[in-house]
Scaffold this motif. Structure first.
Motif, PDB file in Angstrom:
ATOM      1  N   VAL A   1       5.328  21.141  -2.504  1.00 52.07           N
ATOM      2  CA  VAL A   1       5.834  20.209  -1.495  1.00 52.07           C
ATOM      3  C   VAL A   1       5.299  18.830  -1.858  1.00 52.07           C
ATOM      4  O   VAL A   1       4.122  18.679  -2.194  1.00 52.07           O
ATOM      5  CB  VAL A   1       5.440  20.643  -0.077  1.00 52.07           C
ATOM      6  CG1 VAL A   1       3.918  20.745   0.073  1.00 52.07           C
ATOM      7  CG2 VAL A   1       5.984  19.650   0.959  1.00 52.07           C
ATOM      8  N   GLN A   2       6.169  17.834  -1.791  1.00 54.23           N
ATOM      9  CA  GLN A   2       5.804  16.465  -2.200  1.00 54.23           C
ATOM     10  C   GLN A   2       6.171  15.478  -1.106  1.00 54.23           C
ATOM     11  O   GLN A   2       7.263  15.561  -0.533  1.00 54.23           O
ATOM     12  CB  GLN A   2       6.525  16.099  -3.499  1.00 54.23           C
ATOM     13  CG  GLN A   2       6.393  14.631  -3.906  1.00 54.23           C
ATOM     14  CD  GLN A   2       7.094  14.338  -5.208  1.00 54.23           C
ATOM     15  OE1 GLN A   2       6.738  14.867  -6.264  1.00 54.23           O
ATOM     16  NE2 GLN A   2       8.109  13.484  -5.151  1.00 54.23           N
ATOM     17  N   LEU A   3       5.255  14.566  -0.824  1.00 58.26           N
ATOM     18  CA  LEU A   3       5.500  13.530   0.148  1.00 58.26           C
ATOM     19  C   LEU A   3       5.001  12.193  -0.400  1.00 58.26           C
ATOM     20  O   LEU A   3       3.856  12.109  -0.843  1.00 58.26           O
ATOM     21  CB  LEU A   3       4.802  13.855   1.479  1.00 58.26           C
ATOM     22  CG  LEU A   3       5.035  12.878   2.628  1.00 58.26           C
ATOM     23  CD1 LEU A   3       5.088  13.630   3.962  1.00 58.26           C
ATOM     24  CD2 LEU A   3       3.948  11.809   2.697  1.00 58.26           C
ATOM     25  N   MET A   4       5.867  11.205  -0.370  1.00 65.57           N
ATOM     26  CA  MET A   4       5.494   9.846  -0.793  1.00 65.57           C
ATOM     27  C   MET A   4       5.462   8.940   0.427  1.00 65.57           C
ATOM     28  O   MET A   4       6.249   9.089   1.363  1.00 65.57           O
ATOM     29  CB  MET A   4       6.500   9.308  -1.817  1.00 65.57           C
ATOM     30  CG  MET A   4       6.571  10.081  -3.111  1.00 65.57           C
ATOM     31  SD  MET A   4       7.771   9.364  -4.270  1.00 65.57           S
ATOM     32  CE  MET A   4       6.973   7.810  -4.663  1.00 65.57           C
ATOM     33  N   PHE A   5       4.528   7.996   0.401  1.00 65.76           N
ATOM     34  CA  PHE A   5       4.424   7.071   1.550  1.00 65.76           C
ATOM     35  C   PHE A   5       4.159   5.657   1.036  1.00 65.76           C
ATOM     36  O   PHE A   5       3.889   5.454  -0.134  1.00 65.76           O
ATOM     37  CB  PHE A   5       3.316   7.513   2.501  1.00 65.76           C
ATOM     38  CG  PHE A   5       1.969   7.648   1.852  1.00 65.76           C
ATOM     39  CD1 PHE A   5       1.094   6.577   1.789  1.00 65.76           C
ATOM     40  CD2 PHE A   5       1.568   8.865   1.291  1.00 65.76           C
ATOM     41  CE1 PHE A   5      -0.158   6.692   1.186  1.00 65.76           C
ATOM     42  CE2 PHE A   5       0.316   8.998   0.701  1.00 65.76           C
ATOM     43  CZ  PHE A   5      -0.537   7.916   0.645  1.00 65.76           C
TER      44      PHE A   5
ATOM     45  N   LYS B   1      -1.898  -3.482 -10.249  1.00 68.78           N
ATOM     46  CA  LYS B   1      -1.867  -2.175  -9.598  1.00 68.78           C
ATOM     47  C   LYS B   1      -3.250  -1.548  -9.663  1.00 68.78           C
ATOM     48  O   LYS B   1      -3.918  -1.606 -10.699  1.00 68.78           O
ATOM     49  CB  LYS B   1      -0.849  -1.248 -10.269  1.00 68.78           C
ATOM     50  CG  LYS B   1      -0.762   0.133  -9.618  1.00 68.78           C
ATOM     51  CD  LYS B   1       0.280   1.003 -10.298  1.00 68.78           C
ATOM     52  CE  LYS B   1       0.403   2.369  -9.630  1.00 68.78           C
ATOM     53  NZ  LYS B   1       1.412   3.232 -10.302  1.00 68.78           N
ATOM     54  N   VAL B   2      -3.674  -0.985  -8.557  1.00 65.46           N
ATOM     55  CA  VAL B   2      -4.924  -0.224  -8.487  1.00 65.46           C
ATOM     56  C   VAL B   2      -4.593   1.116  -7.851  1.00 65.46           C
ATOM     57  O   VAL B   2      -4.095   1.160  -6.717  1.00 65.46           O
ATOM     58  CB  VAL B   2      -5.999  -0.961  -7.661  1.00 65.46           C
ATOM     59  CG1 VAL B   2      -7.258  -0.107  -7.560  1.00 65.46           C
ATOM     60  CG2 VAL B   2      -6.313  -2.312  -8.268  1.00 65.46           C
TER      61      VAL B   2
ATOM     62  N   ASN C   1      -2.335   3.966  -3.819  1.00 64.67           N
ATOM     63  CA  ASN C   1      -2.279   2.816  -4.714  1.00 64.67           C
ATOM     64  C   ASN C   1      -2.018   1.529  -3.953  1.00 64.67           C
ATOM     65  O   ASN C   1      -1.494   1.535  -2.819  1.00 64.67           O
ATOM     66  CB  ASN C   1      -1.217   3.021  -5.801  1.00 64.67           C
ATOM     67  CG  ASN C   1       0.157   3.291  -5.231  1.00 64.67           C
ATOM     68  OD1 ASN C   1       0.725   2.461  -4.522  1.00 64.67           O
ATOM     69  ND2 ASN C   1       0.708   4.466  -5.527  1.00 64.67           N
ATOM     70  N   LEU C   2      -2.389   0.453  -4.573  1.00 65.57           N
ATOM     71  CA  LEU C   2      -2.190  -0.886  -4.038  1.00 65.57           C
ATOM     72  C   LEU C   2      -1.596  -1.741  -5.152  1.00 65.57           C
ATOM     73  O   LEU C   2      -2.162  -1.832  -6.243  1.00 65.57           O
ATOM     74  CB  LEU C   2      -3.519  -1.473  -3.563  1.00 65.57           C
ATOM     75  CG  LEU C   2      -3.461  -2.813  -2.818  1.00 65.57           C
ATOM     76  CD1 LEU C   2      -2.780  -2.628  -1.469  1.00 65.57           C
ATOM     77  CD2 LEU C   2      -4.868  -3.369  -2.629  1.00 65.57           C
TER      78      LEU C   2
ATOM     79  N   LEU D   1       0.850  -1.185   0.000  1.00 69.95           N
ATOM     80  CA  LEU D   1       0.000   0.000   0.000  1.00 69.95           C
ATOM     81  C   LEU D   1       0.887   1.236   0.000  1.00 69.95           C
ATOM     82  O   LEU D   1       1.820   1.335   0.789  1.00 69.95           O
ATOM     83  CB  LEU D   1      -0.905   0.003   1.233  1.00 69.95           C
ATOM     84  CG  LEU D   1      -1.839   1.210   1.398  1.00 69.95           C
ATOM     85  CD1 LEU D   1      -2.888   1.230   0.291  1.00 69.95           C
ATOM     86  CD2 LEU D   1      -2.515   1.166   2.772  1.00 69.95           C
ATOM     87  N   GLY D   2       0.637   2.174  -0.909  1.00 70.25           N
ATOM     88  CA  GLY D   2       1.461   3.378  -0.998  1.00 70.25           C
ATOM     89  C   GLY D   2       0.692   4.528  -1.605  1.00 70.25           C
ATOM     90  O   GLY D   2      -0.526   4.451  -1.821  1.00 70.25           O
ATOM     91  N   GLY D   3       1.415   5.601  -1.890  1.00 73.36           N
ATOM     92  CA  GLY D   3       0.798   6.763  -2.505  1.00 73.36           C
ATOM     93  C   GLY D   3       1.671   7.989  -2.359  1.00 73.36           C
ATOM     94  O   GLY D   3       2.811   7.910  -1.882  1.00 73.36           O
TER      95      GLY D   3
END
Length: 466
Positions: free
Chosen positions: A462-466, A159-160, A147-148, A110-112
């Motif tokens: 500003v950008q943040l990925m998780f 990918k979804v 996304n998953l 799980l991310g985004g």
């Protein structure tokens, strides 16, 4: 809460001392004092009984202390109607929450990411948004995606992904959740993978570069006007040299896809024809120059599509030239056929990157039932991007020159130059970006009655990925 702790040996010592003190005087007494002796004996029995009770209480307290994990106490404040009372109590441990695959996935991730912009000045003028399509200064939730992804043992992956920052389809000024990438990919053979679903059609280097990895905040106008973006269809792709020449597996990569051609999240095709897209990537060099990691990648694309009336042929940005020289999405008023191609190159020399791409599209109006199609036209454009890390992996200086010739009116070109700084707090996972953009409109310059022909804009992200 405080607990008085006492040990059995302390209690025994106390009792023994008391007995000795009481018995020593009794040895000198007469039998007439038997009643007093009996009383003392009963007192000793009572003390022994109390000693046993205290020992049991101490054991119970030790068990309670051992059962409370360290750091699991919390203070509870209660009110008895007169005053507030603080009391230490044992914090109940909540059961953990587990997210597990529903089916037989080997991996589930799980991310985004979140991108938030501040845009000031002539907002999006470099995209042709001025005059009748001008936009006011704004804070913008540019992308908010979740996304998953997952892998199966049977060599399938999926990918979804959806975007909370996309238009909701009801109001152009309001956001809602919209699907971006939804696909299934069979990857048993690296030389020939098959993908079905919705994703970016393989056309355009800058368009295919992931959003979080862009060097300039927004993609160029030529990319937005001439690339098909996300489509629904099927694709064959692979690296032919993966097994026959493993050390040069990235030398050649190919993509070939068939798509509806009328954009993402659609339930029907606009006609019985399809969009055909192909791309080749060649990496003739990947190694070290002057001790720095370096590479050279070359690419080329081709596209053909027959589209019906009402199809938007500039699905990710603007292409139609308005009467005042501004641009808006190009929605076909008659059927038409598109043929497009592009060439690109990316040179990396350690901290330095140089990227260039040229794109061209020919649109031919088609006659239907004796009604002539739209006038034929050819659109072309290019961009050149250069970037250099002033502080390795931290502070990057970037620059881009771009030029689009829509080819629909005389002198309708739009040119822009962008300068920017990128600060990588934690790589692309957490970074700050700042761009200044200056734009020229050839149409406005040749027709001053429509107003200013030069525009300025500042964009921060500003950008943040998780």
């Amino acid at each position: 809460m405080s607990i008085r702790k006492c040990s059995s040996w302390q209690i025994s010592t106390f009792v023994s001392t008391l007995l000795l003190t009481a018995i020593q005087p009794l040895t000198a007494q007469t039998p007439s004092d038997s009643k007093r002796l009996e009383k003392l004996e009963r007192a000793v029995e009572q003390l022994q009984q109390r000693n046993a009770e205290l020992e049991q209480e101490v054991k119970s307290l030790k068990k309670q202390t051992a059962s409370v994990p360290e750091g699991k106490m919390k203070t509870k404040v209660t009110y008895d109607g007169k005053e507030y009372v603080e009391k230490a109590v044992v914090e109940e441990e909540k059961p953990p929450v587990f997210v597990v695959p529903r089916a037989s996935e080997l991996k589930l991730v799980l991310g985004g990411y979140i991108q938030v912009n501040f845009e000031d000045g002539d907002v999006s003028a470099f995209e042709g948004r001025f005059g009748q399509t001008a936009i006011d200064d704004r804070f913008r939730l540019r992308r908010t995606r979740i996304n998953l992804t997952g892998d199966f043992a049977e060599n399938f992956d999926f990918k979804v992904e959806g975007d909370f920052g996309a238009g909701d389809g009801l109001n152009s000024n309001r956001t809602g959740f919209s699907a971006t990438d939804i696909f299934i990919n069979w990857h048993q053979f690296a030389e020939a993978q098959i993908k079905v679903g919705q994703w970016k059609a393989p056309f355009g280097l800058e368009q295919l570069t992931p959003d979080p990895s862009l060097i300039i905040i927004e993609r160029s106008l030529p990319t937005g006007a001439l690339t098909p973006e996300r489509q629904i269809g099927v694709q064959l792709c692979g690296k032919p040299f993966t097994n026959v020449w493993p050390e040069q597996k990235d030398l050649l990569t190919y993509y070939a896809g068939i798509f509806n051609g009328n954009g993402r999240n659609t339930t029907i095709n606009d006609n019985n024809a399809f969009m055909y897209v192909g791309r080749l990537e060649l990496m003739p060099f990947k190694g070290k120059i002057f001790g720095q990691n370096s590479s050279l990648k070359l690419g080329g694309d081709i596209l053909n599509s027959r589209d019906d009336t009402g199809t938007n042929i500039s699905q990710s940005l603007n292409l139609l030239v308005n009467a005042d020289g501004s641009l808006s999405p190009f929605v076909l008023s008659t059927p038409a056929e598109r043929t497009a191609w592009s060439l690109d190159a990316w040179l990396n020399l350690g901290p330095f990157d140089l990227i260039g791409e040229y794109l061209q599209e020919r649109v031919n109006g088609l006659t239907l039932n004796g009604v002539p199609g739209i006038p034929d036209f050819t659109t072309n454009g290019y961009y050149i991007t250069a970037a250099y890390f002033l502080i390795p992996k931290k502070l990057q200086l970037a620059m881009r020159w771009e030029d689009l010739n829509p080819g629909q009116r005389g002198n309708d070109g739009i040119r822009s130059i962008t300068g920017g700084l990128n600060y990588y707090i934690h790589g692309d996972d957490l970074k700050l970006m700042l761009n200044y953009i200056h734009t020229w409109s050839d149409f406005r310059d040749a027709n001053p009655q429509f107003g200013q022909d030069q525009f300025n804009e500042v964009i921060a992200r500003v950008q943040l990925m998780f």
